[in-house]
Design an enzyme around this catalytic site. Structure first.
Site: not given
Ligand code: NAD
Length: 334
Positions: A123, A172, A205, A229
């Site tokens: 972002y 991740k 995930d 988010d």
């Protein structure tokens, strides 16, 4: 007396903030709201969607409550919401989600808090086209040790102060070894200062799957910007949807409270949507300014109303107008 900046926002923003302010006022708490506008309508008159007087008001009052503001998709002005967080260095995005008895969902007894890094990651707005015909582009995902450590510190301090047991950092780092490696290492380092708070990590995930299958295993979830988010909308879905998911953007000296949801333009002006997310953001704000009696009164009124299950808005299976819901909550204040 407290003075607090009020940014109604656009779309459904003015309706949901109006409902929230009426309920806060009805508790008798001594707050003066200073209303300032930001967003698409202001862009037309001021040439910017985020005029300086909005930032000055927040810097002066230190606390603001805000409705959602539309961000044009693909082109047009950048997100006012993201700009506010960056300009005021509101680095912690706190998004608690809890179940309410009486709101029918697939799950019960959910009590989760997403702590999202609010100033960098994907972002940061560092992106560009990489070909003249705009057929390729890139977005830079910048993550720093300092920002990662301060958001981890925020999550663990929140756990300690709210007597919560566990922080799960999600990432991740198996693929984005550099950026999420920094984020994960920072969380590990800070966790060592809090031996009484359990610490673990989950790959993003798997985290999503785990939250849907066994959400009761989790408590506080610490996440970089984009993952946080997305996860906070997922968590909102577990407890009844965006209509009831509150949020806060917190820095060292300034805090801006707002619902997780956006401006839902198709419902604007229809007196139809649910203001609970904004009301609960108001509750977070009241706690932040140490008006705990007013915060507890509003929480109790909401709990009583949901238990009874009357006057609910469409998203919770009812057919009440927003204005009826607001009056009903006021009537339930202890
Ligand atoms: P949205 O959150 O505005 O709405 C998605 C759907 O969720 C709605 O169609 C509606 O079905 C439901 N919903 C949302 N709020 C609700 C409420 N209070 N009561 C009942 N149902 C509710 O998401 P979107 O449509 O993806 O985004 C619309 C605009 O809002 C975009 O311009 C986006 O950039 C902006 N946005 C702003 C913020 C913010 O101001 N912080 C946050 C998210 C999105």
């Amino acid at each position: 007396m407290h003075k607090i900046t009020l940014i109604p926002g656009d779309g459904i923003g003015p309706e949901v903030t109006d409902s929230c302010i009426k309920i806060i006022d009805a508790t008798g708490v001594n707050i003066e709201f200073e209303k300032v506008d930001a967003g698409a309508d202001v862009m037309e008159t001021e040439g910017t969607p985020l005029p300086d007087y909005v930032l000055s008001s927040i810097r002066k009052n230190k606390v603001a409550i805000k409705g959602p503001i539309t961000t044009p998709v693909g082109s047009g002005f950048r997100s006012v919401n993201v700009a506010l967080r960056k300009k005021l260095d509101l680095y912690a995005n706190l998004r608690p989600t809890r179940s309410f008895e009486g709101i029918n969902t697939r799950y019960e007894n959910i009590d989760l808090v997403v702590v999202r890094e609010n100033t960098e990651g994907l972002y940061a707005g560092i992106e560009r086209y990489t070909s003249d015909d705009k057929s390729s582009g890139e977005t830079i995902r910048r993550i720093t040790k300092d920002a990662s450590e301060r958001i981890a510190q925020f999550a663990f301090e929140y756990a300690k102060n709210e007597k919560r047991n566990k922080v799960t950092v999600t990432h991740k780092a198996n693929i984005m070894k550099v950026t999420d490696g920094i984020f994960l290492d920072a969380a590990r380092k800070i966790s060592e200062k809090y031996p009484n708070v359990e610490f673990e990590d989950r790959i993003i995930d798997n985290m999503c799957m785990q939250l849907v299958v066994k959400p009761e295993l989790y408590d506080i979830i610490l996440a970089p910007n984009l993952f946080g988010d997305i996860l906070s909308d997922l968590c909102a879905g577990l407890v009844g949807g965006l209509g009831i998911a509150p949020g806060a953007n917190i820095g060292d000296e300034i805090a801006v409270f707002e619902p997780v949801h956006g401006s839902a333009p198709k419902y604007a002006g229809m007196d139809k949507v649910n203001s609970t997310a904004t009301i609960l953001s108001g509750v977070l704000m009241l706690k932040y300014i140490k008006e705990t009696d007013a915060a507890d009164s509003i929480t109790k009124a909401l709990e009583a109303a949901f238990r009874e299950g009357k006057h609910l808005t469409y998203d919770l299976g009812g057919d009440a107008k927003l204005s009826e819901f607001t009056e009903y909550i006021i009537s339930k204040l202890p």
